[in-house]
Design a protein around this motif. Structure first.
Motif, mmCIF file in Angstrom:
data_model
loop_
_atom_site.group_PDB
_atom_site.id
_atom_site.type_symbol
_atom_site.label_atom_id
_atom_site.label_comp_id
_atom_site.label_asym_id
_atom_site.label_seq_id
_atom_site.Cartn_x
_atom_site.Cartn_y
_atom_site.Cartn_z
ATOM 1 N N GLY A 207 39.932 35.977 43.014
ATOM 2 C CA GLY A 207 40.868 35.515 42.008
ATOM 3 C C GLY A 207 41.991 34.662 42.575
ATOM 4 O O GLY A 207 42.273 34.669 43.774
ATOM 5 N N THR A 208 42.629 33.924 41.673
ATOM 6 C CA THR A 208 43.739 33.030 42.021
ATOM 7 C C THR A 208 44.910 33.306 41.093
ATOM 8 O O THR A 208 44.712 33.618 39.913
ATOM 9 C CB THR A 208 43.308 31.551 41.878
ATOM 10 N N ASP B 30 46.205 32.488 46.458
ATOM 11 C CA ASP B 30 45.275 33.614 46.332
ATOM 12 C C ASP B 30 45.969 34.782 45.648
ATOM 13 O O ASP B 30 47.152 35.055 45.897
ATOM 14 C CB ASP B 30 44.755 34.045 47.709
ATOM 15 N N ALA B 31 45.229 35.479 44.809
ATOM 16 C CA ALA B 31 45.809 36.601 44.085
ATOM 17 C C ALA B 31 46.154 37.760 45.005
ATOM 18 O O ALA B 31 47.046 38.552 44.714
ATOM 19 C CB ALA B 31 44.849 37.060 42.987
ATOM 20 N N SER B 32 45.458 37.851 46.133
ATOM 21 C CA SER B 32 45.656 38.961 47.060
ATOM 22 C C SER B 32 46.522 38.539 48.243
ATOM 23 O O SER B 32 46.272 37.512 48.867
ATOM 24 C CB SER B 32 44.304 39.463 47.571
ATOM 25 N N LYS C 139 50.102 33.457 35.901
ATOM 26 C CA LYS C 139 48.890 33.797 35.170
ATOM 27 C C LYS C 139 47.751 33.987 36.160
ATOM 28 O O LYS C 139 47.456 33.087 36.947
ATOM 29 C CB LYS C 139 48.535 32.687 34.180
ATOM 30 N N PRO C 140 47.107 35.149 36.160
ATOM 31 C CA PRO C 140 45.946 35.351 37.039
ATOM 32 C C PRO C 140 44.729 34.589 36.512
ATOM 33 O O PRO C 140 44.458 34.596 35.304
ATOM 34 C CB PRO C 140 45.732 36.864 36.994
ATOM 35 N N LEU C 141 44.033 33.944 37.411
ATOM 36 C CA LEU C 141 42.822 33.203 37.062
ATOM 37 C C LEU C 141 41.623 33.806 37.783
ATOM 38 O O LEU C 141 41.740 34.277 38.911
ATOM 39 C CB LEU C 141 42.965 31.726 37.454
ATOM 40 N N LYS C 142 40.476 33.768 37.131
ATOM 41 C CA LYS C 142 39.265 34.344 37.729
ATOM 42 C C LYS C 142 38.517 33.275 38.507
ATOM 43 O O LYS C 142 37.369 32.930 38.196
ATOM 44 C CB LYS C 142 38.386 34.959 36.639
ATOM 45 N N ASP C 143 39.191 32.736 39.535
ATOM 46 C CA ASP C 143 38.571 31.732 40.395
ATOM 47 C C ASP C 143 38.148 32.386 41.703
ATOM 48 O O ASP C 143 38.949 33.068 42.347
ATOM 49 C CB ASP C 143 39.563 30.598 40.704
ATOM 50 N N PRO D 232 35.836 34.822 44.403
ATOM 51 C CA PRO D 232 35.513 36.253 44.406
ATOM 52 C C PRO D 232 36.729 37.164 44.278
ATOM 53 O O PRO D 232 36.604 38.299 43.813
ATOM 54 C CB PRO D 232 34.831 36.451 45.764
#
Length: 209
Positions: free
Chosen positions: A56-57, A83-85, A48-52, A54
């Protein structure tokens, strides 16, 4: 801020000109084990992507199969954060496909991992690495694995093992990474240990990879 993350900025006036890159120092699996708060074998069953922050997580939900290290930090791991990236050292796990060895650090009760941690599909680990994770690596956490990038290189204290995989023609991950642990022997001396079969040498000198 993770010191292993290097940001290379090729333009500061616009966000779309910001380019990031993840850079990690090479690490022997034993060092990865010893420097981690948590070491588990788990199957990743959701994300699940989280908006943590700049960028995201990503929160991965895992089914923990076995914990090898971290009992004093957390009893049972249900989520892994990264980290999402990938350019910021975020890890991408396949969902409902493989069992993974996952290593990470604990912050505020949450387990975080990244590309600079040792994360690998369980089936890809060598037998020696699996034995190391089970018990051998912890026997060498007082030892220092000293990377050798150029010849000549020497041990400078009795608790060091020379890691020469970087000199190999085959490159990393090399023979020592896959088949040896640096274990503390008598009187505080550390040396490479294999201990695979009766036909193999069980120990080798610190200067003999």
């Amino acid at each position: 801020v993770n010191s292993n993350i290097l940001l290379f900025i090729f333009g500061s006036q616009h966000v779309d000109k910001l380019t990031e890159a993840c850079s990690c120092a090479l690490s022997h699996p034993q060092d990865a084990y010893c420097n981690s708060d948590i070491v588990i074998r788990a199957k990743v069953v959701g994300k699940k992507p989280l908006k943590d922050g700049p960028f995201g997580t990503m929160r991965y939900t895992v089914k923990q199969m076995k914990m090898y290290k971290g009992f004093n930090k957390i009893q049972h791991v249900q989520h892994i954060y990264t980290d999402a990236s990938e350019s910021l050292c975020g890890v991408k796990f396949d969902i409902n496909k493989y069992q993974y060895l996952i290593t990470g650090r604990v912050y505020d009760g949450k387990v975080y991992t990244g590309l600079c941690n040792f994360n690998e599909r369980w089936e890809r680990l060598s037998l020696a690495q699996k034995k190391g994770i089970n018990h051998r690596y912890q026997l060498g956490c007082n030892c220092r694995i000293k990377p050798c990038h150029y010849l000549p290189c020497f041990v400078t204290s009795k608790n060091e093992c020379l890691w020469t995989d970087m000199l190999s023609h085959f490159g990393y991950p090399g023979y020592q990474s896959r088949h040896y642990a640096c274990i503390q022997q008598k009187e505080g001396y550390c040396s490479w240990y294999r201990g695979m079969t009766s036909r193999d040498k069980t120990t080798i000198n610190t200067t003999d990879p």
